[in-house]
Design an enzyme around this catalytic site. Structure first.
Site, PDB file in Angstrom:
ATOM      1  N   ARG A 103     -35.658  67.046  22.225  1.00  0.00           N
ATOM      2  CA  ARG A 103     -35.158  67.025  23.598  1.00  0.00           C
ATOM      3  C   ARG A 103     -33.723  66.543  23.672  1.00  0.00           C
ATOM      4  O   ARG A 103     -32.935  67.069  24.459  1.00  0.00           O
ATOM      5  CB  ARG A 103     -36.076  66.150  24.463  1.00  0.00           C
ATOM      6  N   LYS A 138     -14.396  63.273  36.240  1.00  0.00           N
ATOM      7  CA  LYS A 138     -15.600  63.588  37.012  1.00  0.00           C
ATOM      8  C   LYS A 138     -16.700  64.032  36.047  1.00  0.00           C
ATOM      9  O   LYS A 138     -17.083  65.201  35.982  1.00  0.00           O
ATOM     10  CB  LYS A 138     -15.299  64.664  38.051  1.00  0.00           C
ATOM     11  N   LYS A 170      -2.704  57.737  41.804  1.00  0.00           N
ATOM     12  CA  LYS A 170      -3.175  58.721  42.776  1.00  0.00           C
ATOM     13  C   LYS A 170      -2.836  58.260  44.186  1.00  0.00           C
ATOM     14  O   LYS A 170      -2.209  57.218  44.387  1.00  0.00           O
ATOM     15  CB  LYS A 170      -4.673  58.943  42.594  1.00  0.00           C
ATOM     16  N   GLU A 203       0.622  61.229  41.270  1.00  0.00           N
ATOM     17  CA  GLU A 203       0.152  62.274  42.180  1.00  0.00           C
ATOM     18  C   GLU A 203       1.087  62.366  43.388  1.00  0.00           C
ATOM     19  O   GLU A 203       1.429  61.355  43.995  1.00  0.00           O
ATOM     20  CB  GLU A 203      -1.267  61.963  42.641  1.00  0.00           C
ATOM     21  N   ASP A 225      -0.827  67.757  44.137  1.00  0.00           N
ATOM     22  CA  ASP A 225      -2.201  67.714  44.618  1.00  0.00           C
ATOM     23  C   ASP A 225      -2.410  68.560  45.869  1.00  0.00           C
ATOM     24  O   ASP A 225      -1.697  68.418  46.870  1.00  0.00           O
ATOM     25  CB  ASP A 225      -2.598  66.268  44.910  1.00  0.00           C
TER      26      ASP A 225
END
Length: 286
Positions: A103, A138, A170, A203, A225
């Protein structure tokens, strides 16, 4: 593929042992109960979809961690394009060991192959441009090492691995710091004070912010961005090669070719790792 710094033997061993402990606990009681300890068998990794294979090298390590006597005959490599019916490898040895490893091998390979497949697809849509495809942070907690690795196998480029190996200022950093200039100046002072050498990415949301970054200087990349392609072209022209540029925010397979055509150096896409559907794989006894 050049081996990235995060793919160390210690890091991979830690990941595998933690994942096995999560799954096995105090024993694989299904296998221990039903299969004689001395039984030996074979199984093959059957591909049941189409895409780019990833995780073969990791599967070797998982099998070795479970049972060093397991033997793997590799038939396909990481990065190979596969179709339904292909056999990636054959594993042979103690039946209980094969079942215990099954698995984790499948979970890793199915997701890694999905990421590699989508990365290769988006990269193909950027053909003819200079843009390179970047991943993001992410990722799935405790699975980042595999997801970043899969991006490389698919032909993409890793962004920073985590918060520790690069600085990205950012929008929230900029807003909390009181603007782009104070954010950059505080960052440079911090790096000097702590004797660190880390790349700095800033950013930007407007051409005015891009100009501010250029005026301050000493930045390794300017992130553009959520800019429309027309604005991206203006930003690239404004930068004029003085600093690498990166387009980010809401970029899809429908828009990535146009974004790449604006002349940006990099395009970051979070969907590479957070929105893929696993490639169907199966470990079958035979």
């Amino acid at each position: 593929m050049q081996i990235p710094p995060y793919l160390t033997p210690d890091a991979l061993t830690t990941f595998i042992r933690t994942a096995l402990a999560e799954d096995i606990g105090d024993g694989d009681h299904s296998s221990l109960a039903a299969i004689p300890a001395e039984a030996h068998n074979r199984a093959h990794l059957l591909v049941k979809g189409e895409g780019v294979l990833a995780g073969v090298a990791l599967a070797h390590l998982i099998f070795r961690e479970v049972d060093a006597d397991l033997q793997v005959e590799q038939l396909l490599n990481d990065g190979d394009r596969v179709k339904h019916g292909d056999i990636a490898f054959i594993v042979e040895g103690r039946s209980q060991s094969i079942l215990t490893a099954e698995r984790l091998v499948l979970n890793c390979m199915q997701r890694m192959s999905a990421i590699a497949t989508y990365t290769a697809h988006l990269t193909s849509l950027m053909a003819g441009t200079k843009a390179k495809l970047l991943d993001t942070r992410k990722t799935t907690p405790n699975f980042r090492i595999c997801e970043k690795w899969a991006v490389l196998i698919g032909g993409g480029v890793n962004h920073r691995y985590g918060l520790f190996d690069g600085i990205i200022l950012k929008d929230n950093h900029v807003d909390y710091a009181g603007g782009i200039r104070p954010a950059i100046e505080a960052t440079k002072a911090y790096l000097e004070r702590t004797n660190r050498q880390l790349p700095i990415v800033v950013e930007t949301r407007t051409l005015a912010e891009v100009q501010q970054v250029l005026d301050i200087g000493g930045i390794d990349r300017i992130m553009l961005d959520n800019m429309a392609p027309s604005l991206l072209r203006e930003a690239v022209n404004l930068v004029d090669g003085r600093c690498p540029t990166e387009a980010s925010g809401g970029i899809t397979e429908q828009t990535i070719a146009e974004v790449a055509g604006t002349g940006v150096d990099y395009i970051s896409v979070g969907a590479l790792t957070h929105s893929v559907k696993s490639l169907d794989l199966s470990l079958k006894a035979f």
